[in-house]
Write an enzyme that holds these catalytic residues in place. Structure first.
Site: not given
Length: 377
Positions: A89, A115, A171-172, A226, A228, A308, A353
């Site tokens: 996507e 995650c 993906g990372e 990111s 967290g 989200n 996101c």
């Protein structure tokens, strides 16, 4: 193996085909404008050069599986089917300046980092994307903008264009860093997509080696991290990568990037009700940002992201959006740390996101993170 021409730089094409680099640039430009190599040579390209390029390479394609335009904002989500049947996507993001768009691209099919607040993390890892599969996402979005620009821009006489790229899709990116870097070089090539590297951002959940490779190879590119949580125990529960690479290690690499480039990293923090939105979480986050600025001379740009929903019908949504956004921001501001609240659009079509996900065609790969490139297909 034939060259994927939409991911081949002019000098690479010139060497591979033994043709003049001027012809190579024109062939690359033709491929990116039309998506193919014509049988007849245009007047600007020597026939022998075009024949050599056709013999050495091809223009593989990804198929548009679906296109979903948000009914509440100008975000558009695309699902592309790859040659092996996997689906990724991509999101078209409107920018503040009319006519400018950014493309949020995927770099892997699925993700191994798991995650907890990310739908892609539930997929596990399928495989890395090849450079052409990354580039083609941007080229296809640009192609649509040129062929079918939004009516509001047409009425205003504004020509739309892809201004930037964000590696924050599926993906990372740092786990596929060599292919990502190659794709970035093609995107920024003037005869290809001509996107300024300074308008390309690569986001990571925390792979220090990838950050350092990005710095060494394409220092103009911006970095996003990111977080967290700023509390190690809480972060590990949300982001298993913390077990392999503690946040201090990640921030040390991000600090090297900031010092060498003079550019502030973007710190992204997704607010989760009852998980990381308490006052003590805000205090820890403020202290982290201030310590980073003191140590590395660059104040990070802190972006708060409302959560989200990622419920997919197969498993319940593990989190709820925080109701403490303003209170959280107030604590940060009281400790001298300003923030922005990222507008994460396209939520009604699963484009926001953390929402990007597709079923894998085979069993997920390894889910625990390692600081190395996962096995490709």
């Amino acid at each position: 193996m034939p060259l994927a021409l939409q991911a081949t730089l002019p000098d690479e094409l010139a060497r591979a085909c033994n043709i003049d680099v001027t012809d190579a640039r024109r062939i690359v430009s033709l491929v990116h404008r039309t998506g193919n190599v014509p049988e007849r040579s245009p007047a600007t390209i020597r026939r022998a050069a075009l024949d050599a390029a056709r013999a050495a390479g091809h223009v593989p394609s990804i198929r548009l599986e679906s296109r979903a335009a948000s009914a509440i904002d100008p975000f558009v989500k695309y699902a592309f089917r790859l040659p092996d049947g996997a689906v990724i996507e991509t999101v078209r993001i409107p920018l503040e300046h009319p006519g400018r768009f950014s493309v949020c691209v995927s770099s892997q099919v699925g993700c191994a980092l798991a995650c907890a607040f990310c739908a892609t993390g539930r997929m596990g890892l399928g495989r890395n994307l090849e450079p052409w599969e990354i580039v083609e996402q941007v080229r296809r979005v640009r192609e649509e903008l040129v062929a079918s620009p939004p009516e509001s821009l047409v009425a205003a006489g504004v020509r739309p264009r892809v201004h930037g790229v964000l590696f924050q899709g599926m993906g990372e990116p740092m786990a596929n860093i060599e292919r990502v870097i190659h794709a970035i070089r093609v995107m920024s090539e003037p005869s290809a997509l001509a996107i300024d590297m300074r308008n390309i951002t690569v986001c990571t959940s925390g792979l220090p080696t990838g950050i350092r490779t990005l710095l060494r190879e394409v220092p103009q590119v911006r970095l996003g991290v990111s977080l967290g949580s700023a509390r190690p125990g809480r972060r590990r529960a949300l982001m298993p990568i913390e077990g392999a690479h503690p946040l201090d290690e990640v921030l040390a690499a991000a600090g090297e990037h900031a010092r060498a480039t003079g550019r502030s990293p973007m710190f992204a923090y997704t607010l989760l009700a009852g998980e990381n939105d308490a006052d003590e979480d805000a205090v820890a986050l403020a202290d982290l940002c201030r310590s980073f600025a003191e140590a590395h001379g660059q104040r990070p740009r802190l972006s708060l992201i409302p959560y989200n929903a990622i419920a997919d019908g197969a498993a319940p949504d593990p989190f709820q959006p925080s109701t403490r956004l303003e209170a959280f921001r107030a604590v940060l501001l009281g400790r001298g740390v300003g923030t922005i609240v990222r507008y994460s659009g396209g939520g009604d079509v699963g484009a926001a996101c953390g929402q990007l996900a597709r079923p894998l065609l085979r069993k997920p790969g390894k889910r625990l993170p390692v600081d190395s490139e996962p096995t490709a297909r």
